[in-house]
Write a protein that holds these residues in place. Structure first.
Motif, mmCIF file in Angstrom:
data_model
loop_
_atom_site.group_PDB
_atom_site.id
_atom_site.type_symbol
_atom_site.label_atom_id
_atom_site.label_comp_id
_atom_site.label_asym_id
_atom_site.label_seq_id
_atom_site.Cartn_x
_atom_site.Cartn_y
_atom_site.Cartn_z
ATOM 1 N N THR A 1 0.838 -1.194 0.000
ATOM 2 C CA THR A 1 0.000 0.000 0.000
ATOM 3 C C THR A 1 0.875 1.247 0.000
ATOM 4 O OG1 THR A 1 -1.666 -1.192 1.284
ATOM 5 C CG2 THR A 1 -1.864 1.197 1.163
ATOM 6 N N LEU A 2 0.807 2.016 -1.064
ATOM 7 C CA LEU A 2 1.605 3.231 -1.165
ATOM 8 C C LEU A 2 0.941 4.348 -0.353
ATOM 9 C CD1 LEU A 2 2.323 3.026 -4.990
ATOM 10 C CD2 LEU A 2 3.889 2.454 -3.136
ATOM 11 N N PRO A 3 1.713 5.238 0.224
ATOM 12 C CA PRO A 3 1.118 6.298 1.045
ATOM 13 C C PRO A 3 0.409 7.348 0.193
ATOM 14 C CG PRO A 3 3.489 6.620 0.831
ATOM 15 C CD PRO A 3 3.187 5.291 0.212
ATOM 16 N N GLY A 4 -0.589 7.990 0.804
ATOM 17 C CA GLY A 4 -1.224 9.143 0.166
ATOM 18 C C GLY A 4 -2.213 8.825 -0.927
ATOM 19 N N LEU A 5 -2.861 7.668 -0.869
ATOM 20 C CA LEU A 5 -3.771 7.291 -1.958
ATOM 21 C C LEU A 5 -5.134 7.970 -1.857
ATOM 22 C CD1 LEU A 5 -3.057 3.461 -2.303
ATOM 23 C CD2 LEU A 5 -2.111 5.347 -3.645
ATOM 24 N N PHE A 6 -5.529 8.349 -0.642
ATOM 25 C CA PHE A 6 -6.853 8.940 -0.444
ATOM 26 C C PHE A 6 -6.714 10.302 0.231
ATOM 27 C CE2 PHE A 6 -7.559 4.397 -0.729
ATOM 28 C CZ PHE A 6 -8.607 4.336 -1.637
ATOM 29 N N ALA A 7 -7.776 11.088 0.130
ATOM 30 C CA ALA A 7 -7.760 12.419 0.737
ATOM 31 C C ALA A 7 -7.582 12.325 2.242
ATOM 32 C CB ALA A 7 -9.050 13.163 0.389
ATOM 33 N N THR A 8 -8.216 11.332 2.864
ATOM 34 C CA THR A 8 -8.041 11.061 4.297
ATOM 35 C C THR A 8 -7.792 9.563 4.441
ATOM 36 O OG1 THR A 8 -10.455 10.917 4.568
ATOM 37 C CG2 THR A 8 -9.425 13.040 5.033
ATOM 38 N N ASP A 9 -8.524 8.893 5.313
ATOM 39 C CA ASP A 9 -8.429 7.437 5.410
ATOM 40 C C ASP A 9 -9.251 6.798 4.304
ATOM 41 O OD1 ASP A 9 -6.850 7.526 7.693
ATOM 42 O OD2 ASP A 9 -8.601 7.638 9.017
ATOM 43 N N PRO A 10 -8.905 5.568 3.882
ATOM 44 C CA PRO A 10 -9.720 4.898 2.871
ATOM 45 C C PRO A 10 -11.161 4.774 3.338
ATOM 46 C CG PRO A 10 -7.671 3.707 3.248
ATOM 47 C CD PRO A 10 -7.756 4.762 4.305
ATOM 48 N N PRO A 11 -12.124 5.079 2.491
ATOM 49 C CA PRO A 11 -13.524 4.889 2.879
ATOM 50 C C PRO A 11 -13.771 3.436 3.286
ATOM 51 C CG PRO A 11 -13.360 6.141 0.831
ATOM 52 C CD PRO A 11 -11.983 5.634 1.139
ATOM 53 N N PRO A 12 -14.512 3.187 4.375
ATOM 54 C CA PRO A 12 -14.731 1.810 4.832
ATOM 55 C C PRO A 12 -15.284 0.881 3.753
ATOM 56 C CG PRO A 12 -15.462 3.368 6.501
ATOM 57 C CD PRO A 12 -15.111 4.186 5.291
ATOM 58 N N ARG A 13 -16.114 1.417 2.870
ATOM 59 C CA ARG A 13 -16.697 0.572 1.821
ATOM 60 C C ARG A 13 -15.636 0.006 0.888
ATOM 61 N NH1 ARG A 13 -16.646 3.673 -2.826
ATOM 62 N NH2 ARG A 13 -16.408 5.922 -2.477
ATOM 63 N N LEU A 14 -14.454 0.631 0.838
ATOM 64 C CA LEU A 14 -13.406 0.205 -0.082
ATOM 65 C C LEU A 14 -12.389 -0.738 0.556
ATOM 66 C CD1 LEU A 14 -12.630 3.561 -1.923
ATOM 67 C CD2 LEU A 14 -14.037 1.667 -2.747
ATOM 68 N N VAL A 15 -12.396 -0.843 1.857
ATOM 69 C CA VAL A 15 -11.350 -1.615 2.544
ATOM 70 C C VAL A 15 -11.299 -3.070 2.081
ATOM 71 C CG1 VAL A 15 -10.588 -2.480 4.787
ATOM 72 C CG2 VAL A 15 -11.216 -0.061 4.513
ATOM 73 N N PRO A 16 -12.430 -3.793 1.978
ATOM 74 C CA PRO A 16 -12.344 -5.179 1.504
ATOM 75 C C PRO A 16 -11.743 -5.295 0.104
ATOM 76 C CG PRO A 16 -14.463 -4.775 2.541
ATOM 77 C CD PRO A 16 -13.807 -3.441 2.393
ATOM 78 N N LEU A 17 -12.140 -4.404 -0.803
ATOM 79 C CA LEU A 17 -11.590 -4.429 -2.159
ATOM 80 C C LEU A 17 -10.093 -4.159 -2.146
ATOM 81 C CD1 LEU A 17 -11.838 -4.428 -5.274
ATOM 82 C CD2 LEU A 17 -12.394 -1.979 -5.104
ATOM 83 N N LEU A 18 -9.671 -3.128 -1.434
ATOM 84 C CA LEU A 18 -8.256 -2.779 -1.383
ATOM 85 C C LEU A 18 -7.424 -3.889 -0.758
ATOM 86 C CD1 LEU A 18 -8.669 0.935 -0.269
ATOM 87 C CD2 LEU A 18 -8.062 0.131 -2.558
ATOM 88 N N SER A 19 -7.959 -4.533 0.263
ATOM 89 C CA SER A 19 -7.243 -5.635 0.911
ATOM 90 C C SER A 19 -7.085 -6.818 -0.029
ATOM 91 C CB SER A 19 -7.977 -6.063 2.188
ATOM 92 O OG SER A 19 -8.026 -5.008 3.129
ATOM 93 N N ALA A 20 -8.134 -7.122 -0.789
ATOM 94 C CA ALA A 20 -8.072 -8.239 -1.738
ATOM 95 C C ALA A 20 -7.055 -7.968 -2.836
ATOM 96 C CB ALA A 20 -9.453 -8.489 -2.331
ATOM 97 N N ILE A 21 -7.017 -6.741 -3.346
ATOM 98 C CA ILE A 21 -6.052 -6.395 -4.386
ATOM 99 C C ILE A 21 -4.629 -6.454 -3.831
ATOM 100 C CG2 ILE A 21 -5.242 -4.527 -5.874
ATOM 101 C CD1 ILE A 21 -8.170 -3.661 -6.202
ATOM 102 N N ALA A 22 -4.428 -5.871 -2.644
ATOM 103 C CA ALA A 22 -3.094 -5.849 -2.046
ATOM 104 C C ALA A 22 -2.558 -7.259 -1.800
ATOM 105 C CB ALA A 22 -3.119 -5.064 -0.742
ATOM 106 N N ALA A 23 -3.445 -8.188 -1.440
ATOM 107 C CA ALA A 23 -3.018 -9.557 -1.147
ATOM 108 C C ALA A 23 -2.458 -10.258 -2.377
ATOM 109 C CB ALA A 23 -4.192 -10.353 -0.580
ATOM 110 N N ASP A 24 -2.818 -9.788 -3.568
ATOM 111 C CA ASP A 24 -2.388 -10.437 -4.802
ATOM 112 C C ASP A 24 -1.225 -9.733 -5.488
ATOM 113 O OD1 ASP A 24 -4.306 -12.401 -4.539
ATOM 114 O OD2 ASP A 24 -5.799 -11.361 -5.750
ATOM 115 N N VAL A 25 -0.709 -8.659 -4.889
ATOM 116 C CA VAL A 25 0.402 -7.936 -5.501
ATOM 117 C C VAL A 25 1.666 -8.799 -5.479
ATOM 118 C CG1 VAL A 25 1.950 -5.955 -5.260
ATOM 119 C CG2 VAL A 25 -0.520 -5.653 -4.993
ATOM 120 N N ARG A 26 2.363 -8.839 -6.607
ATOM 121 C CA ARG A 26 3.610 -9.592 -6.713
ATOM 122 C C ARG A 26 4.775 -8.616 -6.491
ATOM 123 N NH1 ARG A 26 1.905 -12.597 -12.395
ATOM 124 N NH2 ARG A 26 -0.329 -12.538 -11.899
#
Length: 266
Positions: free
Chosen positions: A152-177
């Motif tokens: 997860t690179l810093p500064g991706l959102f204006a503040t904290d990631p919106p809660p609705r996006l956390v599951p999606l972001l976690s799933a994508i991050a888990a698959d990063v090579r």
């Protein structure tokens, strides 16, 4: 997901809708899932395609010594294999740098450019000390033990990631090579496509988060000043991933722009 051979690699992609072709190119440490709001929101009017670039998602691993031209050439091969060109081509962050290289090498694939919170390469858009700091941060990230690797690179959102996006972001991050991310960041640190901008002759839409800390509005203004036929849309209360943070506003801007610049068959 669908699959196609492009440039000798197996490339995974999502394709929905019908109408003028609109191709989305994701950023580093991401895959096609980052475009879920665009796939859902624009398929009523466009043929929307989002790829997993080589080394990401369900696509093949990166070949050895794969560079920016390799990403652009495989993207061109995908567009040709699916019969999409010339198409509206949208790139986010690192994906925008890939799209610029696509335009440089394969201009007949491109009807318009949609550049979202992006760069002409880090070297081409950011001060040298900022590039050095990012390279140092990337090295530290990639040197972490596997169990502590966090893409997860810093500064991706204006503040904290919106809660609705956390599951999606976690799933994508888990698959990063890690190997892919390391290659992407090394390419970005050396890439300078700033001289290309003044040669862009297709209509270009710039979409930027007002509060983007990774590619600040100063970069958007560099693009705006260099490209002749361009329009800048600033998304209020959004950071670097404006397409996720304020999807309705981004989709509206994309829809209006694409309607005004319908691709002509090549």
């Amino acid at each position: 997901m669908e699959f196609v051979e492009a440039g000798g690699l197996e490339i995974a992609y999502q394709r929905v809708g019908a109408g003028p072709p609109l191709v989305f190119v994701h950023g580093a440490a991401e895959d096609s899932r980052i475009w879920q709001p665009q796939l859902a929101g624009l398929a009523d009017e466009f043929t929307v395609v989002a790829w997993d670039e080589p080394g990401a998602g369900r696509s093949s691993d990166l070949p050895e010594d794969f560079g920016l031209t390799g990403f652009a050439d495989v993207l061109a091969a995908l567009i040709e294999a699916l019969g999409l060109g010339p198409a509206h081509i949208a790139g986010l962050s690192w994906g925008g740098t890939v799209v610029l290289e696509l335009y440089r090498r394969h201009p007949t694939c491109v009807a318009t450019l949609i550049m979202i919170d992006t760069y002409a390469g880090w070297k081409g858009s950011l001060p040298a000390d900022e590039v050095e700091a990012r390279v140092a941060g990337a090295r530290q990230m990639l040197a972490a033990p596997h169990e502590h690797f966090d893409p997860t690179l810093p500064g991706l959102f204006a503040t904290d990631p919106p809660p609705r996006l956390v599951p999606l972001l976690s799933a994508i991050a888990a698959d990063v090579r890690p190997a892919t991310l390391g290659r992407q960041l090394a390419i970005m640190a050396e890439a300078d496509l700033s001289d290309l901008l003044r040669h862009v002759s297709v209509p270009t839409l710039l979409i930027w988060g007002q509060l983007d800390a990774r590619s600040p509005l100063t970069v958007a203004h560099q693009f705006e000043e260099a490209i002749a036929d361009t329009r800048l849309v600033v998304i209020e209360d959004a950071g670097h991933l404006s397409n996720l943070e304020r999807p309705e506003r981004v989709n509206d801007a994309v829809r209006e722009f694409c309607r005004a610049h319908a691709p002509h068959p090549g």
